[in-house]
Design a protein around this motif. Sequence first.
Motif, PDB file in Angstrom:
ATOM      1  N   GLU A 109      27.372  43.744  74.538  1.00 25.66           N
ATOM      2  CA  GLU A 109      28.715  43.674  75.099  1.00 25.66           C
ATOM      3  C   GLU A 109      29.763  43.726  73.997  1.00 25.66           C
ATOM      4  O   GLU A 109      29.615  43.116  72.940  1.00 25.66           O
ATOM      5  N   ARG A 146      32.710  39.297  74.598  1.00 26.28           N
ATOM      6  CA  ARG A 146      31.793  38.307  75.153  1.00 26.28           C
ATOM      7  C   ARG A 146      32.218  37.801  76.522  1.00 26.28           C
ATOM      8  O   ARG A 146      31.388  37.401  77.332  1.00 26.28           O
ATOM      9  N   TYR A 147      33.518  37.790  76.780  1.00 27.71           N
ATOM     10  CA  TYR A 147      33.976  37.218  78.045  1.00 27.71           C
ATOM     11  C   TYR A 147      33.645  38.094  79.241  1.00 27.71           C
ATOM     12  O   TYR A 147      33.772  37.671  80.385  1.00 27.71           O
ATOM     13  N   ASN A 160      30.675  39.308  80.362  1.00 29.06           N
ATOM     14  CA  ASN A 160      29.477  38.842  81.068  1.00 29.06           C
ATOM     15  C   ASN A 160      28.938  39.861  82.071  1.00 29.06           C
ATOM     16  O   ASN A 160      28.291  39.503  83.060  1.00 29.06           O
ATOM     17  N   LEU A 218      24.989  39.817  82.126  1.00 27.73           N
ATOM     18  CA  LEU A 218      24.368  38.662  82.778  1.00 27.73           C
ATOM     19  C   LEU A 218      24.398  38.819  84.293  1.00 27.73           C
ATOM     20  O   LEU A 218      23.432  38.468  84.981  1.00 27.73           O
ATOM     21  N   ARG A 219      25.493  39.348  84.834  1.00 29.69           N
ATOM     22  CA  ARG A 219      25.554  39.588  86.283  1.00 29.69           C
ATOM     23  C   ARG A 219      24.521  40.638  86.682  1.00 29.69           C
ATOM     24  O   ARG A 219      23.839  40.504  87.706  1.00 29.69           O
TER      25      ARG A 219
END
Length: 206
Positions: free
Chosen positions: A34, A37-38, A40, A43-44
């Motif tokens: 990524e 980092r914010y 995400n 991860l989703r």
Amino acid sequence: MTIIKLDDSLLVGEGLTRSCYRHPSKEWLCVKVEKERYHNVTLREISFLKRFERRGISWDMVSEYYGRIDTDKGTGYMFRLIRDEDGSVSKTLGHYLSHEADHVDYDKMRDAFFAFRHFLIMQRIQVFSLLDYNVVYQKVSSSDHRIVLIDSVGNNQFLPVADYIGFFARRVIRRKWYTFEKRLMRDYGGNTRLVSIIEDLRRHPC
């Protein structure tokens, strides 16, 4: 702790939120990193892929997840790297529609479109959006060509009932598929063979 080094020679592709690299020592894997980092985003995506895994889906037309690694560019997430029969990294659908139309067997592409649509709906593969650059056109063999989803797995509904109820999932996927067709017609409407494929898809809804 081993940190994997990723350089531009390994870069496969780049989007708004992530960069994708070939794994430096495992040729069947790619590594997504990524940019911010914010976001995400990954991860989703992984959470949905794990749901698919628990359901026991086929992975023929979606790139599966293989875990995290540490890289010199931050946390990396490993996925199956889609390759053609000759070992080259499979190109996006948009690449073929834009640059190599004369080298595409459109009968095989038509079959690939029908198979991919059926796969998404029957396996309830939810996507944020279907775009010509988040799927690749894989030449598995001279007789077997596939469209494979490599990005944008997930559900962006405000009330995500489609995550849990198959009927609603299929309805959402059909709607997003129709949007995909409209985008292709908008962007590649001059490609008469693609237009013929989409018209055929519409004559035979899934």
